[in-house]
Design an enzyme around this catalytic site. Structure first.
Site, PDB file in Angstrom:
ATOM      1  N   ASP A 196      19.011 -10.249 -14.490  1.00 57.24           N
ATOM      2  CA  ASP A 196      18.022  -9.845 -15.228  1.00 57.24           C
ATOM      3  C   ASP A 196      16.902  -9.709 -14.409  1.00 57.24           C
ATOM      4  O   ASP A 196      16.732 -10.220 -13.227  1.00 57.24           O
ATOM      5  CB  ASP A 196      17.909 -10.569 -16.229  1.00 57.24           C
TER       6      ASP A 196
ATOM      7  N   ASP B  84      12.945  -8.976 -15.564  1.00 59.60           N
ATOM      8  CA  ASP B  84      11.524  -9.555 -16.231  1.00 59.60           C
ATOM      9  C   ASP B  84      11.914 -11.140 -16.638  1.00 59.60           C
ATOM     10  O   ASP B  84      12.846 -11.353 -17.496  1.00 59.60           O
ATOM     11  CB  ASP B  84      11.166  -8.771 -17.268  1.00 59.60           C
TER      12      ASP B  84
ATOM     13  N   ASP C 256      17.229 -14.972 -18.206  1.00 59.54           N
ATOM     14  CA  ASP C 256      16.345 -15.758 -19.127  1.00 59.54           C
ATOM     15  C   ASP C 256      16.510 -15.482 -20.591  1.00 59.54           C
ATOM     16  O   ASP C 256      15.783 -16.149 -21.290  1.00 59.54           O
ATOM     17  CB  ASP C 256      15.038 -15.896 -18.663  1.00 59.54           C
TER      18      ASP C 256
END
Length: 216
Positions: free
Chosen positions: A8, A10, A166
């Protein structure tokens, strides 16, 4: 053995929170919409820019969605990413992955143009082979289509693939794609939130992630 890591963006590879927050509030302010806190900004990210704007507007300003969303995309793509940063030990870990022959890729719900700009600024030296962001007509995570496409293009068996992210959507994406997942605890979600989303394996920082990946 891990041969491909799909990250991922961001909250995982880059701390973009302050740039997202600033671009969002600048856009909201231009429409007379109340600004939101950084804490709420982080709660609202993870499902693409359109959903971020929808959540920030709420019911009272929902009628402005299309206009605000369009302007936010322009503002964010042009923000310069001056407030963005890598995480501790990240540079070393990414270089060590590459040295070990691990392929690197990115799948994000961030718009493709903004993704390309920020990756060119901060991640160009690390040899990411494929970088896939939000594009018109392409499904967002947790749909596994982009993840599976990367796995096929790079010709890596699923058992040798790992998704690192995250957010809850990253856990769901990995599950839908049938690959392993490590949840990053340095990002925008708590361990409790990730556990509730089905997360089973966690890394507290890039140093721990490196050790886990090279032993996975």
């Amino acid at each position: 053995m891990t041969k491909l890591i799909i990250f991922d963006l961001d909250g995982t590879l880059l701390d973009t929170s302050r740039d997202i927050h600033k671009a969002l509030n600048d856009t909201l302010k231009s429409y007379g919409v109340p600004e939101i806190s950084l804490e709420n900004t982080l709660k609202f990210v993870g499902n693409g820019a359109r959903k971020l704007i929808e959540r920030a507007l709420g019911e009272n300003y929902g009628h402005l969605l299309e206009s605000v969303y369009k302007d936010y995309l322009v503002n964010f793509a042009g923000c310069g990413n001056a407030l963005t940063s890598l995480y501790g030990y990240e540079s070393e870990a990414l270089k060590n992955f590459a040295a070990a022959g691990v392929k690197l890729a990115i799948v994000t719900n961030k718009p493709q143009d903004a993704t390309d700009i920020v990756c060119a600024q901060y991640l160009s030296e690390f040899g990411f082979e494929l970088i896939v962001g939000q594009c018109d007509g392409a499904p967002l995570k947790p749909d596994p289509s982009s993840t599976l496409e990367i796995i096929n293009k790079l010709a890596v068996e699923k058992e040798n693939c790992l998704f690192v992210g995250d957010g809850e959507t990253d856990i769901a994406t990995a599950r839908a794609a049938g690959i392993k997942c490590i949840s990053a605890l340095w990002g925008y979600r708590s361990r409790k939130q990730l556990e509730e989303a089905g997360g089973k394996t966690f890394a507290s920082d890039f140093r721990q992630l490196e050790k886990m990946v090279l032993e996975f």
